[in-house]
Motif scaffolding. Structure first.
Motif, PDB file in Angstrom:
ATOM      1  N   TYR A 356      16.887  -5.788   1.335  1.00 29.74           N
ATOM      2  CA  TYR A 356      15.723  -4.901   1.454  1.00 29.74           C
ATOM      3  C   TYR A 356      14.798  -5.017   0.251  1.00 29.74           C
ATOM      4  O   TYR A 356      15.233  -4.969  -0.902  1.00 29.74           O
ATOM      5  CB  TYR A 356      16.198  -3.434   1.608  1.00 29.74           C
ATOM      6  CG  TYR A 356      15.029  -2.493   1.655  1.00 29.74           C
ATOM      7  CD1 TYR A 356      14.141  -2.533   2.744  1.00 29.74           C
ATOM      8  CD2 TYR A 356      14.760  -1.602   0.610  1.00 29.74           C
ATOM      9  CE1 TYR A 356      13.028  -1.720   2.773  1.00 29.74           C
ATOM     10  CE2 TYR A 356      13.649  -0.768   0.654  1.00 29.74           C
ATOM     11  CZ  TYR A 356      12.776  -0.833   1.741  1.00 29.74           C
ATOM     12  OH  TYR A 356      11.673  -0.035   1.770  1.00 29.74           O
ATOM     13  N   VAL A 357      13.502  -5.182   0.555  1.00 34.17           N
ATOM     14  CA  VAL A 357      12.442  -5.127  -0.467  1.00 34.17           C
ATOM     15  C   VAL A 357      11.330  -4.268   0.136  1.00 34.17           C
ATOM     16  O   VAL A 357      10.890  -4.542   1.257  1.00 34.17           O
ATOM     17  CB  VAL A 357      11.871  -6.544  -0.766  1.00 34.17           C
ATOM     18  CG1 VAL A 357      10.771  -6.468  -1.812  1.00 34.17           C
ATOM     19  CG2 VAL A 357      12.963  -7.499  -1.207  1.00 34.17           C
ATOM     20  N   PRO A 358      10.906  -3.202  -0.533  1.00 31.90           N
ATOM     21  CA  PRO A 358       9.875  -2.345   0.077  1.00 31.90           C
ATOM     22  C   PRO A 358       8.532  -3.083   0.176  1.00 31.90           C
ATOM     23  O   PRO A 358       8.309  -4.069  -0.524  1.00 31.90           O
ATOM     24  CB  PRO A 358       9.769  -1.163  -0.896  1.00 31.90           C
ATOM     25  CG  PRO A 358      10.322  -1.658  -2.183  1.00 31.90           C
ATOM     26  CD  PRO A 358      11.310  -2.725  -1.855  1.00 31.90           C
ATOM     27  N   ALA A 359       7.634  -2.555   1.009  1.00 31.35           N
ATOM     28  CA  ALA A 359       6.335  -3.205   1.182  1.00 31.35           C
ATOM     29  C   ALA A 359       5.498  -3.039  -0.075  1.00 31.35           C
ATOM     30  O   ALA A 359       4.733  -3.906  -0.463  1.00 31.35           O
ATOM     31  CB  ALA A 359       5.621  -2.591   2.377  1.00 31.35           C
ATOM     32  N   GLU A 360       5.645  -1.885  -0.729  1.00 32.00           N
ATOM     33  CA  GLU A 360       4.945  -1.670  -1.999  1.00 32.00           C
ATOM     34  C   GLU A 360       5.974  -1.780  -3.112  1.00 32.00           C
ATOM     35  O   GLU A 360       7.069  -1.214  -2.991  1.00 32.00           O
ATOM     36  CB  GLU A 360       4.372  -0.255  -1.995  1.00 32.00           C
ATOM     37  CG  GLU A 360       2.905  -0.201  -2.281  1.00 32.00           C
ATOM     38  CD  GLU A 360       2.451   1.234  -2.346  1.00 32.00           C
ATOM     39  OE1 GLU A 360       2.379   1.773  -3.456  1.00 32.00           O
ATOM     40  OE2 GLU A 360       2.227   1.816  -1.263  1.00 32.00           O
ATOM     41  N   TYR A 361       5.618  -2.507  -4.195  1.00 31.49           N
ATOM     42  CA  TYR A 361       6.645  -2.807  -5.194  1.00 31.49           C
ATOM     43  C   TYR A 361       6.720  -1.765  -6.297  1.00 31.49           C
ATOM     44  O   TYR A 361       6.288  -1.994  -7.427  1.00 31.49           O
ATOM     45  CB  TYR A 361       6.380  -4.188  -5.808  1.00 31.49           C
ATOM     46  CG  TYR A 361       6.219  -5.283  -4.785  1.00 31.49           C
ATOM     47  CD1 TYR A 361       6.942  -5.244  -3.588  1.00 31.49           C
ATOM     48  CD2 TYR A 361       5.366  -6.339  -5.004  1.00 31.49           C
ATOM     49  CE1 TYR A 361       6.798  -6.239  -2.649  1.00 31.49           C
ATOM     50  CE2 TYR A 361       5.220  -7.351  -4.062  1.00 31.49           C
ATOM     51  CZ  TYR A 361       5.932  -7.287  -2.891  1.00 31.49           C
ATOM     52  OH  TYR A 361       5.789  -8.273  -1.960  1.00 31.49           O
ATOM     53  N   ASN A 362       7.264  -0.599  -5.971  1.00 31.79           N
ATOM     54  CA  ASN A 362       7.492   0.374  -7.041  1.00 31.79           C
ATOM     55  C   ASN A 362       8.722   1.217  -6.713  1.00 31.79           C
ATOM     56  O   ASN A 362       9.238   1.184  -5.595  1.00 31.79           O
ATOM     57  CB  ASN A 362       6.252   1.252  -7.279  1.00 31.79           C
ATOM     58  CG  ASN A 362       5.848   2.002  -6.028  1.00 31.79           C
ATOM     59  OD1 ASN A 362       6.652   2.689  -5.408  1.00 31.79           O
ATOM     60  ND2 ASN A 362       4.589   1.850  -5.638  1.00 31.79           N
ATOM     61  N   GLY A 363       9.170   1.955  -7.730  1.00 31.70           N
ATOM     62  CA  GLY A 363      10.420   2.705  -7.612  1.00 31.70           C
ATOM     63  C   GLY A 363      10.391   3.712  -6.474  1.00 31.70           C
ATOM     64  O   GLY A 363      11.378   3.867  -5.734  1.00 31.70           O
ATOM     65  N   ALA A 364       9.248   4.411  -6.309  1.00 32.47           N
ATOM     66  CA  ALA A 364       9.165   5.436  -5.268  1.00 32.47           C
ATOM     67  C   ALA A 364       9.300   4.799  -3.886  1.00 32.47           C
ATOM     68  O   ALA A 364      10.067   5.285  -3.027  1.00 32.47           O
ATOM     69  CB  ALA A 364       7.839   6.177  -5.382  1.00 32.47           C
ATOM     70  N   ALA A 365       8.592   3.693  -3.669  1.00 32.57           N
ATOM     71  CA  ALA A 365       8.666   3.020  -2.359  1.00 32.57           C
ATOM     72  C   ALA A 365      10.085   2.537  -2.089  1.00 32.57           C
ATOM     73  O   ALA A 365      10.590   2.639  -0.961  1.00 32.57           O
ATOM     74  CB  ALA A 365       7.686   1.852  -2.332  1.00 32.57           C
TER      75      ALA A 365
END
Ligand code: SAH
Length: 491
Positions: A356-365
């Motif tokens: 898994y890698v979120p669509a937006e690259y930050n901790g919250a996402a």
């Protein structure tokens, strides 16, 4: 015991030969002179003693006999000595004299050629030194004059050759050079060029004729080191000057970054930027009692997900496995989550795919994404920096996700506040300042005295808001990746 005379090339890092690079890696002592660039000095290992023989008291170079003595002394101590010279060691670099001295003293030596500025300056100005229709020879001439006299050059002989003339050490004597050519019968309209700081991103090039070039050079305050090229082939420069067409030419950028991370600077240099680096943080794996990694790994079977939030974290984690002989198959039951593509790429290098890698690259996402994926009874192993951003853990905790936040490394302040850097920052001598983390912003803020005029290019929102809090003019990259920062700068 050996002395190797090495040509460092004209300045650009990529123009150091592979052989020179290898020799530098095994050097115990490196004696370098004035025309060796910072980029090249940076490839010398920390373990080697570096001696600057280009500058001395009152900015005068160390006298040649003192350099010779130093070479001898270090070689006799049994050391691997490298004598590093700008360009090629045999082109106006007194390489021959140094070898003579070493031979007299029975010191073994080798020589590694370098790309001479005489050739590189022409190439980086788009001037083919020879051309079937315009020049069948080129000639490299020193314009250096002893005791401020006029340079002793046989212009009649040179002009008759009808080839391309390349003058080194000619900035002060440019008037005499051009007059000398004209008095010897050269056409006043003969194309001519001067290239200052060739091959590095501060390179400047001016074109004219043999009659106009001295005035042009003076009006633009051209300084040494510069190469003067006179000949018909200079007319090609306007069409072939590939270097000045790079998208970020004439931009000067300060990159505030973690030590050893050169991806951003390298990409920017490749686009023609003049990059000044300010390493300010060092990544240090946690060790001994400060590190819980070993303890937590004993119970790795209790976890279902392994979560990474940085490339550094990934590498430190896998290095730990290797050093402690932990079989990677012990992780085979785990799903892997990464904060962004750059972290994912590091995971991939270990032969593992990310789940898994979120669509937006930050901790919250990352946290929101995981909240939806983690099943009841599953536990997360978060391997990341000490004192890392709390967004990830807050969101997970609020959603009732069970995790262990395992600090495996820390970022330690480590910056050299050189006078040049401090005053460049005070003058805001840059078109942009690039930040790849909010801690980099904090480091910069320790040195800067005013912020309003600073154009800050920031990786992602977290870094952007840190820069905004100081009142900088912020340009946040669309995605939290180095490539996205570079794209922002190219806009
Ligand atoms: N061995 C060197 C030349 C040393 S003499 C070589 O092969 O390049 C020093 C002169 O070299 C300077 O005065 C300048 O004319 C030229 N020079 C060295 N580096 C240069 C650079 N990056 N750009 C333009 N000229 C350079």
């Amino acid at each position: 015991m050996k002395v190797t005379l090495v040509g460092a090339g004209p300045g650009g890092k990529g123009l150091l030969t592979l052989k020179a690079f290898e020799v530098l890696q095994t050097a115990d002592v490196v004696l370098y002179d004035r025309f060796v660039s910072e980029d090249i000095l940076a490839v010398i290992p920390d373990s080697a003693e570096k001696i600057d023989v280009g500058k001395h008291a009152g900015n005068h170079p160390v006298p040649q006999d003192e350099i010779n003595e130093l070479l001898l002394e270090k070689a006799r101590q049994g050391k691997n000595v490298v004598r590093l010279k700008g360009g090629d060691p045999f082109v106006f670099a007194r390489g021959g004299e140094e070898l003579e001295f070493l031979a007299e003293n029975n010191i073994p030596f080798e020589v590694v050629p370098g790309v001479s500025s005489a050739i590189a300056a022409a190439v980086y100005a788009g001037i083919p030194l020879t051309h079937r229709d315009y020049a069948s020879s080129f000639h490299i001439i020193t314009a250096h004059a002893k005791n401020n006299e006029k340079p002793d050059i046989d212009f009649n002989a040179l002009v008759k050759l009808n080839g391309t003339l390349v003058f080194l050490m000619g900035v002060a004597a440019i008037g005499d050079i051009c007059e000398g050519c004209i008095s010897a019968g050269m056409d006043k309209d003969m194309p001519a060029a001067i290239v200052e700081n060739a091959t590095v991103n501060s390179q400047r090039k001016f074109l004219g004729t043999v009659a106009t070039l001295p005035k042009i050079a003076r009006a633009n305050n051209v300084k040494s080191p510069a190469v003067i090229i006179i000949g018909k082939v200079c007319r090609f420069s306007a069409r072939y000057d590939w270097f000045s067409r790079k998208p970020l030419r004439n931009k000067r950028i300060l990159v505030v970054r973690v030590k050893g991370a050169s991806k951003l600077s390298d990409s920017l240099r490749e686009l023609g930027c003049d990059v000044i680096e300010m390493p300010c943080l060092r990544i240090a794996p946690l060790t001994g009692s400060g590190c819980m990694l070993g303890k937590k790994l004993e119970n790795i079977k209790d976890y279902s997900w392994l979560v990474f939030t940085s490339g550094a974290g990934v590498n430190i984690f896998f290095d730990y496995l290797i050093e402690n002989e932990i079989d990677i198959r012990e992780l085979s039951h785990l799903k892997i989550a990464c904060v962004g593509v750059e972290t994912k790429k590091e995971v991939n290098k270990h032969g593992i795919k990310a789940d898994y890698v979120p669509a937006e690259y930050n901790g919250a996402a990352l946290a929101y994404g995981l909240t939806g994926l983690v099943k009841n009874g599953e536990k997360l192993f978060i391997a990341r920096a000490k004192d890392a951003d709390k967004d990830l853990t807050h969101i997970l905790a609020n959603a009732g996700v069970v995790f262990d936040d395992v600090p495996i490394y820390e970022k330690i302040r480590d910056m050299k506040k050189t006078d040049t850097l401090v005053s460049a920052i005070a003058r805001n001598d840059f078109d942009f300042v690039a930040f790849t983390s909010s801690s980099a912003v904090e480091c910069f803020a320790e040195i800067a005295t005013q912020f309003g005029k600073i154009k800050a290019v920031c990786i992602g929102e977290k870094t952007a808001s840190a820069a905004r809090s100081y009142g900088m003019e912020v340009y946040a990259s669309k995605e939290a990746t180095i490539m996205s920062m570079v794209e922002k700068l190219c806009l």
